[in-house]
Design an enzyme around this catalytic site. Structure first.
Site, mmCIF file in Angstrom:
data_model
loop_
_atom_site.group_PDB
_atom_site.id
_atom_site.type_symbol
_atom_site.label_atom_id
_atom_site.label_comp_id
_atom_site.label_asym_id
_atom_site.label_seq_id
_atom_site.Cartn_x
_atom_site.Cartn_y
_atom_site.Cartn_z
ATOM 1 N N GLU A 287 31.197 27.405 47.197
ATOM 2 C CA GLU A 287 30.332 28.497 46.722
ATOM 3 C C GLU A 287 30.993 29.088 45.483
ATOM 4 O OE1 GLU A 287 28.788 30.945 50.019
ATOM 5 O OE2 GLU A 287 29.985 29.628 51.275
ATOM 6 N N CYS A 321 29.741 37.603 42.422
ATOM 7 C CA CYS A 321 29.111 36.369 41.953
ATOM 8 C C CYS A 321 27.635 36.630 41.659
ATOM 9 C CB CYS A 321 29.264 35.269 42.988
ATOM 10 S SG CYS A 321 28.683 35.773 44.606
HETATM 11 P P1 NAD Z 1 39.519 31.588 42.118
HETATM 12 O O1 NAD Z 1 38.763 30.299 41.976
HETATM 13 O O2 NAD Z 1 40.499 31.934 41.098
HETATM 14 O O3 NAD Z 1 40.280 31.618 43.530
HETATM 15 C C1 NAD Z 1 39.611 31.426 44.748
HETATM 16 C C2 NAD Z 1 40.603 30.935 45.788
HETATM 17 O O4 NAD Z 1 41.067 29.648 45.410
HETATM 18 C C3 NAD Z 1 41.847 31.801 45.929
HETATM 19 O O5 NAD Z 1 42.177 31.883 47.297
HETATM 20 C C4 NAD Z 1 42.896 31.021 45.165
HETATM 21 O O6 NAD Z 1 44.197 31.252 45.633
HETATM 22 C C5 NAD Z 1 42.488 29.599 45.464
HETATM 23 N N1 NAD Z 1 42.928 28.589 44.495
HETATM 24 C C6 NAD Z 1 43.271 28.772 43.195
HETATM 25 N N2 NAD Z 1 43.590 27.579 42.637
HETATM 26 C C7 NAD Z 1 43.438 26.642 43.587
HETATM 27 C C8 NAD Z 1 43.587 25.221 43.615
HETATM 28 N N3 NAD Z 1 43.959 24.542 42.537
HETATM 29 N N4 NAD Z 1 43.329 24.571 44.762
HETATM 30 C C9 NAD Z 1 42.924 25.235 45.865
HETATM 31 N N5 NAD Z 1 42.761 26.576 45.902
HETATM 32 C C10 NAD Z 1 43.007 27.262 44.782
HETATM 33 O O7 NAD Z 1 38.396 32.721 42.262
HETATM 34 P P2 NAD Z 1 38.616 34.292 42.434
HETATM 35 O O8 NAD Z 1 39.020 34.870 41.138
HETATM 36 O O9 NAD Z 1 39.411 34.575 43.642
HETATM 37 O O10 NAD Z 1 37.122 34.751 42.775
HETATM 38 C C11 NAD Z 1 36.152 35.005 41.825
HETATM 39 C C12 NAD Z 1 35.172 33.856 41.719
HETATM 40 O O11 NAD Z 1 34.554 33.626 42.984
HETATM 41 C C13 NAD Z 1 34.035 34.154 40.759
HETATM 42 O O12 NAD Z 1 33.766 33.019 39.991
HETATM 43 C C14 NAD Z 1 32.867 34.462 41.702
HETATM 44 O O13 NAD Z 1 31.609 34.257 41.131
HETATM 45 C C15 NAD Z 1 33.136 33.519 42.832
HETATM 46 N N6 NAD Z 1 32.480 33.952 44.051
HETATM 47 C C16 NAD Z 1 31.401 33.217 44.499
HETATM 48 C C17 NAD Z 1 30.702 33.618 45.624
HETATM 49 C C18 NAD Z 1 29.528 32.842 46.146
HETATM 50 O O14 NAD Z 1 29.109 33.089 47.273
HETATM 51 N N7 NAD Z 1 28.971 31.913 45.395
HETATM 52 C C19 NAD Z 1 31.111 34.771 46.315
HETATM 53 C C20 NAD Z 1 32.211 35.489 45.832
HETATM 54 C C21 NAD Z 1 32.882 35.058 44.696
#
Ligand code: NAD
Length: 520
Positions: A287, A321
């Protein structure tokens, strides 16, 4: 007999006694700061010499807690513990598994303000936003428990076949990697964990680096209720190390990830690469981000539309998001709506949200995020006309505050109209007419949420067919999906359209086994 699912009501902060209770919860959480939390792997609680701090983004020198700085070896250990626990957990009756969710929901409800207070302090949510995050977590627990009870025996859905008795069972997948973001760190973490374990899977949960404390509190609800060791393992550390290893490990069967487009795409590729010793195709439930739009036509109730634009763009500082970071307004009413949007934005209160329930906007999450958002604002001054805001707000404690910022006359293809900024930045786009507005709305690589303000039924029906987003709202804001009522998930680069909080979500955490027995 279970009562039907009902959404958890939101707290009414206009009541003085409710505010006093919330303040007491904030004080309690503040009195507990500074503790160090271990990794939880199987029955072990593993303290590490190396730790990192989780801080209050309103006052970054305020360290709320310290967490173990885990690495890939800890991810490996946690996956081994989850694989071991799966041997028995998968056969635990569904009613027992559902009961863990019901108990967690009951306790979270009792301790609601404590969870919300952590959200105010750890990620800078306003009281109302924090309360909604906690309520959504409770909803996920109640909803998925009921959904799994419904799904467990789906034999009645089969067509009878002469001479056979057929049954259909939704069985678990195996070990799951649960990787949530920091922006809904209670609801999304709780939703992904509870869906996975109620379906009979075991998990390794890695909260985002910015929000491990609320992650710990969610996990604790399950451990305190006697969830068997190894069913829910907790590892903290850098996402690109711990999370990456969880994704590529050959014993990982599925990944439930919510986060940014770029990390999601990387996970999608890694999950597809079969590792030595791996026996299955990994399932990736992804997501991702959005570039959501609020469309306003000339028939709309303009004051409501302006209110919807402002709440969609600036609620939780635009860090959703589903944030409506684009407002696409037909030219006949563009000036009028713009004026009203600016007037409403001027009234928004900004500050450290623990100070008062009246603060509408808190800080953005961290220094890096602030830097990135300010870069987009700088770019916006070249791509559009700065109508409001545009500056960081200095505070003595160095909080990460940014003014709500509005750019007018933005070209639909400008970067600030195409890229997810994830901050309080709104692009106003002028459309020739309704057709043009819908075409602009669809012209991004994302497809998560969208709103249309119009009183023309025919136009709304056209939007229902042509506006290509997973969650479409008419005459209301683009944020605020409710579990059960608005199954949530997006199209295109917004992810795999997993529809969290919907009747199909648990199918993603299960596989169906069909059994036919010859009779007679
Ligand atoms: P992010 O992608 O930076 O991090 C998300 C998670 O992934 C964190 O737990 C992080 O530690 C982990 N992560 C980072 N690098 C990784 C890797 N290489 N491999 C595996 N895991 C890894 O996102 P964020 O800044 O925490 O959140 C914001 C983003 O989330 C925005 O783009 C937002 O739109 C999206 N979001 C989407 C929804 C939805 O339902 N579609 C809901 C909430 C947030």
């Amino acid at each position: 007999m279970l009562p039907p699912f009902k959404n958890e009501p939101f707290t009414d902060f206009t009541q003085a006694n409710t505010r006093a209770e919330f303040q007491a919860a904030l004080d309690r959480v503040k009195s507990e700061v500074g503790q160090t939390y271990p990794l939880v792997i199987g029955e072990q609680r593993l303290a590490l010499a190396s730790t990192f701090a989780t801080v209050n983004p309103s006052r970054p020198q305020e360290r709320l807690a310290h967490f173990a700085d885990g690495d890939a070896t800890h991810a490996d250990q946690a996956i081994a513990a989850a694989a071991e626990a799966f041997k028995t957990w998968q056969y635990v009756p569904v009613e027992t598994r559902a009961d863990y969710l019901f108990k967690a929901a009951a306790q979270m409800r009792q301790r609601k303000h404590e969870f919300s207070a952590v959200l105010v302090l750890e990620v800078g949510k306003s009281w109302a936003e924090a309360d909604a995050d906690t309520a959504e977590a409770i909803d996920f627990l109640e909803y998925y428990a009921r959904q799994m009870l419904r799904l467990a025996d789906s034999s009645h859905l089969l067509t009878p076949y002469d001479g056979e008795r057929g049954t259909l069972h939704y069985i678990p997948l195996g070990v799951g990697a649960i990787i949530p973001p920091w922006n809904f760190p209670c609801a999304i973490a709780c939703g992904m964990i509870s869906a996975a374990i109620v379906a009979g899977n075991t998990v390794v949960f890695k909260p985002a680096e910015q929000s491990p404390l609320i992650g710990w509190k969610v996990a604790e609800l399950f451990w305190d209720n006697g969830l068997p060791d190894g069913v829910l393992n907790f590892v903290t550390g850098p996402g690109h190390i711990v999370g990456a290893r969880m994704v590529e490990h050959p014993q990982t069967r599925f990944i439930a990830f919510t986060g940014s487009r770029n990390v999601g795409l990387e996970i999608n590729v890694k999950a597809a690469q079969v590792q030595p010793g791996q026996k299955w195709l990994k399932r990736a439930i992804l997501e991702l981000g959005g570039k959501d739009a609020v469309v306003v036509d000339e028939t709309a109730q303009l004051d409501r539309a302006a209110q919807g634009i402002v709440s969609s763009a600036f609620g939780f500082q635009g860090q959703k998001c589903s944030a409506g970071s684009r407002a696409i307004i037909v030219k006949d009413v563009y000036d009028q709506v713009t004026e009203q949007v600016i007037a409403l934005t001027e009234k928004l209160t900004i500050g450290a949200p623990d100070h008062s329930h009246e603060i509408y906007m808190g800080p953005v999450i961290d220094r890096e995020s602030m830097r990135r958002i300010m870069e987009y604002i700088e770019l916006g001054t070249q791509e559009g006309e700065l109508l409001y805001g545009g500056h960081a707000i200095e505070t003595p404690e160095g909080g990460y505050f940014i003014q709500p910022t509005i750019f007018g006359q933005v070209d639909p293809h400008a970067r600030i109209a195409q890229e997810e900024i994830f901050g309080p930045v709104l692009a106003l786009i002028k459309a020739e007419d309704y057709d043009h507005a819908i075409a602009i709305a669809n012209d991004t690589e994302y497809g998560l949420t969208g709103s249309v303000y119009s009183q023309d039924r025919g136009r709304l029906e056209r939007a229902a067919r042509e506006y290509f987003v997973g969650n479409l709202y008419f005459n209301r804001k683009s944020t605020g999906a409710m579990v059960g009522a608005h199954p949530f998930g997006g199209f295109n680069m917004s992810g795999t359209d997993s529809k969290a909080g919907g009747p199909d979500y648990l199918l993603l955490f299960t596989q169906a086994k069909s059994i036919a027995e010859k009779i007679g």
